[in-house]
Every structure is written in structure tokens, then in C-alpha cells.
Design a protein around this motif. Structure first.
Motif, PDB file in Angstrom:
ATOM      1  N   ASP A  23       0.842  -1.205   0.000  1.00  0.00           N
ATOM      2  CA  ASP A  23       0.000   0.000   0.000  1.00  0.00           C
ATOM      3  C   ASP A  23       0.875   1.253   0.000  1.00  0.00           C
ATOM      4  N   ARG A  24       1.891   1.212   0.840  1.00  0.00           N
ATOM      5  CA  ARG A  24       2.771   2.375   0.960  1.00  0.00           C
ATOM      6  C   ARG A  24       3.512   2.646  -0.346  1.00  0.00           C
ATOM      7  N   LEU A  25       3.992   1.582  -0.990  1.00  0.00           N
ATOM      8  CA  LEU A  25       4.748   1.750  -2.247  1.00  0.00           C
ATOM      9  C   LEU A  25       3.813   1.885  -3.452  1.00  0.00           C
ATOM     10  N   GLU A  26       2.518   1.649  -3.199  1.00  0.00           N
ATOM     11  CA  GLU A  26       1.505   1.656  -4.276  1.00  0.00           C
ATOM     12  C   GLU A  26       1.859   0.668  -5.386  1.00  0.00           C
ATOM     13  N   VAL A  27       2.129  -0.566  -4.941  1.00  0.00           N
ATOM     14  CA  VAL A  27       2.487  -1.649  -5.867  1.00  0.00           C
ATOM     15  C   VAL A  27       1.589  -2.853  -5.556  1.00  0.00           C
ATOM     16  N   PRO A  28       1.509  -3.824  -6.484  1.00  0.00           N
ATOM     17  CA  PRO A  28       0.658  -4.994  -6.230  1.00  0.00           C
ATOM     18  C   PRO A  28       1.161  -5.842  -5.060  1.00  0.00           C
ATOM     19  N   PHE A  29       0.182  -6.411  -4.336  1.00  0.00           N
ATOM     20  CA  PHE A  29       0.496  -7.331  -3.244  1.00  0.00           C
ATOM     21  C   PHE A  29      -0.005  -8.726  -3.595  1.00  0.00           C
ATOM     22  N   TYR A  30       0.841  -9.713  -3.407  1.00  0.00           N
ATOM     23  CA  TYR A  30       0.480 -11.112  -3.636  1.00  0.00           C
ATOM     24  C   TYR A  30       0.583 -11.874  -2.326  1.00  0.00           C
ATOM     25  N   GLU A  31      -0.504 -12.559  -1.975  1.00  0.00           N
ATOM     26  CA  GLU A  31      -0.542 -13.386  -0.766  1.00  0.00           C
ATOM     27  C   GLU A  31      -0.244 -14.826  -1.173  1.00  0.00           C
ATOM     28  N   ASP A  53       7.856 -31.770  -1.945  1.00  0.00           N
ATOM     29  CA  ASP A  53       6.968 -32.090  -3.075  1.00  0.00           C
ATOM     30  C   ASP A  53       5.664 -31.293  -3.017  1.00  0.00           C
ATOM     31  N   ASP A  54       5.211 -30.971  -1.811  1.00  0.00           N
ATOM     32  CA  ASP A  54       4.005 -30.139  -1.677  1.00  0.00           C
ATOM     33  C   ASP A  54       4.304 -28.701  -2.083  1.00  0.00           C
ATOM     34  N   ARG A  55       5.511 -28.250  -1.753  1.00  0.00           N
ATOM     35  CA  ARG A  55       5.826 -26.829  -1.972  1.00  0.00           C
ATOM     36  C   ARG A  55       6.123 -26.515  -3.443  1.00  0.00           C
ATOM     37  N   ARG A  56       6.703 -27.462  -4.171  1.00  0.00           N
ATOM     38  CA  ARG A  56       7.188 -27.168  -5.530  1.00  0.00           C
ATOM     39  C   ARG A  56       6.081 -26.631  -6.445  1.00  0.00           C
ATOM     40  N   PRO A  57       4.945 -27.337  -6.565  1.00  0.00           N
ATOM     41  CA  PRO A  57       3.893 -26.803  -7.453  1.00  0.00           C
ATOM     42  C   PRO A  57       3.287 -25.506  -6.946  1.00  0.00           C
ATOM     43  N   TRP A  58       3.229 -25.356  -5.646  1.00  0.00           N
ATOM     44  CA  TRP A  58       2.705 -24.109  -5.044  1.00  0.00           C
ATOM     45  C   TRP A  58       3.584 -22.917  -5.463  1.00  0.00           C
ATOM     46  N   ILE A  59       4.890 -23.088  -5.345  1.00  0.00           N
ATOM     47  CA  ILE A  59       5.809 -21.991  -5.696  1.00  0.00           C
ATOM     48  C   ILE A  59       5.755 -21.709  -7.203  1.00  0.00           C
ATOM     49  N   SER A  60       5.581 -22.748  -7.999  1.00  0.00           N
ATOM     50  CA  SER A  60       5.454 -22.541  -9.453  1.00  0.00           C
ATOM     51  C   SER A  60       4.220 -21.711  -9.778  1.00  0.00           C
ATOM     52  N   THR A  61       3.119 -21.998  -9.095  1.00  0.00           N
ATOM     53  CA  THR A  61       1.882 -21.234  -9.332  1.00  0.00           C
ATOM     54  C   THR A  61       2.078 -19.769  -8.954  1.00  0.00           C
ATOM     55  N   ILE A  62       2.736 -19.549  -7.829  1.00  0.00           N
ATOM     56  CA  ILE A  62       3.026 -18.167  -7.401  1.00  0.00           C
ATOM     57  C   ILE A  62       3.889 -17.471  -8.456  1.00  0.00           C
ATOM     58  N   SER A  63       4.922 -18.147  -8.913  1.00  0.00           N
ATOM     59  CA  SER A  63       5.848 -17.533  -9.881  1.00  0.00           C
ATOM     60  C   SER A  63       5.121 -17.175 -11.167  1.00  0.00           C
ATOM     61  N   LYS A  64       4.258 -18.066 -11.620  1.00  0.00           N
ATOM     62  CA  LYS A  64       3.514 -17.793 -12.864  1.00  0.00           C
ATOM     63  C   LYS A  64       2.634 -16.561 -12.700  1.00  0.00           C
ATOM     64  N   ALA A  65       1.980 -16.437 -11.564  1.00  0.00           N
ATOM     65  CA  ALA A  65       1.105 -15.270 -11.337  1.00  0.00           C
ATOM     66  C   ALA A  65       1.928 -13.987 -11.354  1.00  0.00           C
ATOM     67  N   LEU A  66       3.056 -14.007 -10.700  1.00  0.00           N
ATOM     68  CA  LEU A  66       3.892 -12.799 -10.661  1.00  0.00           C
ATOM     69  C   LEU A  66       4.487 -12.495 -12.035  1.00  0.00           C
ATOM     70  N   ASN A  67       4.841 -13.528 -12.753  1.00  0.00           N
ATOM     71  CA  ASN A  67       5.437 -13.308 -14.086  1.00  0.00           C
ATOM     72  C   ASN A  67       4.433 -12.727 -15.074  1.00  0.00           C
ATOM     73  N   ALA A  68       3.148 -12.911 -14.786  1.00  0.00           N
ATOM     74  CA  ALA A  68       2.115 -12.368 -15.676  1.00  0.00           C
ATOM     75  C   ALA A  68       1.834 -10.892 -15.374  1.00  0.00           C
TER      76      ALA A  68
END
Ligand SMILES: Nc1ncnc2c1ncn2[C@@H]1O[C@H](COP(=O)(O)OP(=O)(O)O)[C@@H](O)[C@H]1O
Ligand SMILES: O=C(O)[C@H](O)[C@@H](O)[C@H](O)[C@H](O)COP(=O)(O)O
Length: 165
Positions: A23-31, A53-68
């Protein structure tokens, strides 16, 4: 492009401080927690720590969202407890990842988790979170047992004082 990764164990304040910083930087926030598959949420809800093994696909999903997202700076709240997770973020994110670790004493983490309103991660997760957290030497370690607005200010100051490489 830069992704400021606000990291730390459950209860360290990633969501609270990360949202405030964005909010302060006025940039997107991802939870980060918004990107878990249902089976991870079920596991965490039972108080069980995630496996690599649980974390790997989760982190990939996060990365894809940020890369978009073409924003020059984004804030991501993600526990990123071990080097495997942080390395995966660095590898998969197009942006430079800059890690800030919210360093909170275990007894304060427990107090926060016992009083946090409805969240799928409860106090019974804390032991495995603390066991999973490594030294995270590449992170900017911020003593974080103080008001969240002060922490958001400290992170904003750090980003401005040490611009991206
Ligand atoms: N700096 C702080 N001081 C006191 N309480 C805090 C602080 N940051 C967060 N909290 C509270 O602690 C709990 C956990 O915070 P949260 O942001 O959900 O942590 P995380 O996302 O790391 O699990 C919440 O109830 C929140 O309101
Ligand atoms: O905000 C929180 O309370 C935590 O972040 C919590 O939701 C959980 O720890 C992770 O999302 C699971 O992933 P890890 O086991 O990798 O921390």
C-alpha cells in the motif's frame, strides 16, 4: 523488475506487513497462501508441515502469477522457509527476488497464532515451521517484534537504500 519477498514462519506478520508495504509503495500485493492447492490447505489445517513435493507446485503457481504481472515492483508474502524454496523463486521469477525475513521470537509467534482470527494455519503448525526455517543468509533480517507500520517503513527504507542490481 523486483519482487520483495516478505518471508518468515507462520505468524511472523508477512500478510500484515506485506500488505502495508505494498500500500505504501503503491504496488501490487500477492498473498502466497492464496495459491496453495486444496491438498496443501488440508494438510496445513491438520497442523502438518508441507514437504518439498508439496511446496514445488505451489511456488510454481506463485511464480507464474507474478510473471504475468508487468509491475516494476511487487510484494509477495511467502514463508520461503528454506533455500530450496527461495532458489526455486529466484529461478522461476523473471523479476529479481529480494528477501526480507521477519524475525520474531517463538513465544511471540505462538501468542499471535493463538489469537489470530480464522486462518487455516494454527498454532500447532509452529513447531514444524521453526524446524523448516533455515539461516536464510541472503535475506535482510528484520527484528519484527514491533509495530507493523514501523516494519513496513524499515523495508521501504531498505529497498530505497539498496537499489536492485
Ligand atoms: N508487528 C506485529 N505486531 C503484533 N501483531 C502482529 C504484527 N504483525 C502481525 N500481527 C498479528 O499477528 C497475526 C499473524 O500475522 P500475519 O500477518 O497473518 O502473519 P503471517 O502472514 O506471517 O502468518 C495476526 O493476527 C496479525 O494481526
Ligand atoms: O501465513 C501463514 O500462516 C503461513 O505462511 C502458512 O500459511 C504456511 O506456513 C504456508 O503457507 C505453508 O507453506 P510452508 O510450509 O512452506 O511455510
Amino acid at each position: 523488475m523486483t519482487v520483495i519477498v516478505v518471508m518468515g514462519p507462520s505468524g511472523s506478520g508477512k500478510t500484515t506487513v506485506g500488505q502495508m508495504l505494498a500500500d505504501r509503495l503503491e504496488v501490487p500485493f500477492y498473498e502466497g497462501d492464496d495459491f496453495h492447492p486444496p491438498e496443501n490447505i488440508a494438510k496445513i489445517s491438520r497442523g502438518e508441515g508441507l514437504s518439498a513435493d508439496d511446496r514445488r507446485p505451489w511456488i510454481s503457481t506463485i511464480s507464474k502469477a507474478l510473471n504475468a504481472d508487468a509491475a516494476p515492483i511487487s510484494v509477495l508474502a511467502c514463508s520461503a522457509l528454506n533455500a530450496v524454496v527461495r532458489d526455486q523463486l529466484c529461478e522461476e521469477l523473471r523479476a529479481e527476488a529480494r528477501f526480507v525475513l521477519l524475525d520474531v521470537p517463538p513465544e511471540e509467534l505462538l501468542r499471535r497464532l493463538q489469537t489470530r482470527a480464522a486462518h487455516f494455519a494454527g498454532p500447532d503448525l509452529l513447531k514444524s515451521q521453526l524446524e523448516a526455517l533455515d539461516a536464510a543468509e541472503e535475506a535482510y533480517r528484520l527484528p519484527a517484534d514491533r509495530p507493523a507500520d514501523q516494519l513496513a517503513t524499515a523495508i521501504a527504507d531498505w529497498i530505497q537504500a539498496a537499489p536492485s542490481s
